[in-house]
Every structure is written in structure tokens, then in C-alpha cells.
Design a protein around this motif. Structure first.
Motif, short mmCIF file in Angstrom:
data_model
loop_
_atom_site.label_atom_id
_atom_site.label_comp_id
_atom_site.label_asym_id
_atom_site.label_seq_id
_atom_site.Cartn_x
_atom_site.Cartn_y
_atom_site.Cartn_z
N HIS A 1 -24.14 -48.34 30.04
CA HIS A 1 -23.74 -49.73 30.18
C HIS A 1 -22.22 -49.76 30.29
O HIS A 1 -21.52 -49.90 29.28
N THR A 2 -21.72 -49.61 31.50
CA THR A 2 -20.28 -49.55 31.71
C THR A 2 -19.66 -50.92 31.51
O THR A 2 -20.33 -51.94 31.61
N GLY A 3 -18.38 -50.92 31.24
CA GLY A 3 -17.67 -52.17 31.04
C GLY A 3 -17.82 -52.74 29.65
O GLY A 3 -17.43 -53.88 29.39
N GLU A 4 -18.38 -51.97 28.74
CA GLU A 4 -18.59 -52.43 27.37
C GLU A 4 -18.11 -51.35 26.41
O GLU A 4 -18.33 -50.17 26.64
N THR A 5 -17.43 -51.76 25.37
CA THR A 5 -16.99 -50.84 24.33
C THR A 5 -17.68 -51.23 23.04
O THR A 5 -17.65 -52.39 22.64
N SER A 6 -18.29 -50.26 22.40
CA SER A 6 -18.92 -50.51 21.12
C SER A 6 -17.82 -50.64 20.07
O SER A 6 -16.92 -49.81 20.01
N MET A 7 -17.89 -51.69 19.26
CA MET A 7 -16.89 -51.91 18.21
C MET A 7 -17.60 -52.15 16.89
O MET A 7 -18.74 -52.62 16.88
N LEU A 8 -16.91 -51.83 15.81
CA LEU A 8 -17.52 -51.90 14.49
C LEU A 8 -16.53 -52.51 13.50
O LEU A 8 -15.34 -52.21 13.54
N LEU A 9 -17.04 -53.36 12.63
CA LEU A 9 -16.26 -53.91 11.53
C LEU A 9 -17.03 -53.61 10.26
O LEU A 9 -18.21 -53.96 10.13
N SER A 10 -16.38 -52.95 9.29
CA SER A 10 -17.02 -52.63 8.02
C SER A 10 -15.95 -52.50 6.95
O SER A 10 -14.76 -52.65 7.22
N GLY A 11 -16.42 -52.25 5.74
CA GLY A 11 -15.50 -52.01 4.63
C GLY A 11 -14.68 -53.24 4.26
O GLY A 11 -15.14 -54.39 4.42
N PRO A 12 -13.46 -53.03 3.77
CA PRO A 12 -12.63 -54.14 3.29
C PRO A 12 -12.37 -55.22 4.34
O PRO A 12 -12.33 -56.40 4.02
N ARG A 13 -12.22 -54.83 5.59
CA ARG A 13 -11.95 -55.84 6.64
C ARG A 13 -13.18 -56.72 6.89
O ARG A 13 -13.04 -57.90 7.21
N LEU A 14 -14.35 -56.16 6.73
CA LEU A 14 -15.58 -56.96 6.85
C LEU A 14 -15.60 -58.01 5.73
O LEU A 14 -15.86 -59.18 5.98
#
Length: 162
Positions: free
Chosen positions: A142-155
Motif C-alpha cells: 500500500h504505497t503512499g502510506e506510512t505506518s505510525m504509532l503512538l504509545s507510552g507517555p505521549r499516548l
């Protein structure tokens, strides 16, 4: 056991230790951390409020494969599909098409729950064998998409935003 058919079914509470062991084996294969507690896993896959689908492939009461997925809604695809977070096949069962069987069973279970419009998954860059297997099944990048993650203290910080 080439040629031996595996039984594939949703995980029951009694099978939670088999599921956890299979997921730990997957994490070890990928050199990942496994931090899920069994009670968290139980709530996710068993009972009326479960948020995931877990299917277990067994032979002679031994786990030889597992797939774990959660619903994901897409306006592009016009409905709910499934995000496959974990897919593992035991070394002795690899090369027999068990991944395909697990994903087919997942789609059937997803369709039964009105979430079978598509499958989405991620493949580690350092796992070309898995990528090749998915491509043989028809998955495309699936081009044109970047997997991103938010976890830990910032979540937690975001969660506390008024």
C-alpha cells in the motif's frame, strides 16, 4: 506432518495458553518483545466484549498456527475489514499453505461478523519470506502510506488533553 490437515477454529478460553505460547513463539521468531498478559489476551479474544478475532490451527491438540486480527473500518473500502496483527505457523507446518488457510478462515469469520471486506497487515522489512508469501496470496504493498504509532507517555499525554 506434511499433508495432515489442521483444524482451525476461534480460540476458546481453555485454549488461551496455546494461543499465548504461539504468540510468544512468533515474537521470538521476530526478535520482538512479548508483553501481553494472559488476562488481557483473554478479554481481547474471548467473551461478548472481545475486540479481536483469534483463530488457532491445531494438530493432535498442539498449536501449529495462529492468526490474530482486529476490526478496522475504511470509507475507501466501504466497510469493515480486519487488520492482521499476528500470523504465525510452527516450523514443522511451514510450506503447507497453512497461512493461506488461516487467512481464509479469518475472512470467513470476519464476514460472519460483518467485517470481511478486506484484510490489511504489515510486513517487517527484514522478513522477505513473509512478504513473498503474502504477495503470492495477492496482497499488494500500500504505497503512499506510512505506518505510525503512538504509545507510552505521549499516548497518555494525548489522552489527558481536554
Amino acid at each position: 506432518m506434511p499433508g495432515v490437515r489442521s483444524s482451525i477454529a476461534p480460540v476458546s478460553e481453555a485454549e488461551l495458553p496455546l494461543l499465548a505460547a504461539a504468540l510468544r513463539a512468533l515474537a521470538a521468531d521476530l526478535a520482538d518483545v512479548y508483553s501481553t498478559k494472559e488476562d488481557t489476551l483473554a478479554k481481547a479474544v474471548c467473551g461478548p466484549d472481545s475486540s479481536c478475532i483469534a483463530l488457532l490451527a491445531k494438530r493432535a491438540e498442539q498449536a501449529v498456527g495462529v492468526v490474530l486480527a482486529a476490526p478496522i473500518f475504511s470509507t475507501i473500502h466501504g466497510g469493515a475489514g480486519l487488520y492482521v496483527s499476528d500470523l504465525w505457523v510452527a516450523p514443522q507446518a511451514r510450506g503447507e499453505g497453512l497461512s493461506r488457510q488461516l487467512l481464509a478462515a479469518l475472512l470467513q469469520e470476519g464476514a460472519r461478523r460483518s467485517m470481511g471486506r478486506f484484510l490489511k497487515l504489515a510486513v517487517y522489512h527484514d522478513n522477505p519470506n513473509a512478504r513473498a508469501a503474502y504477495e503470492r496470496m495477492g496482497f499488494t504493498p500500500h504505497t503512499g502510506e506510512t505506518s505510525m504509532l503512538l504509545s507510552g507517555p505521549r499516548l497518555f499525554k494525548l489522552k489527558e488533553t481536554p
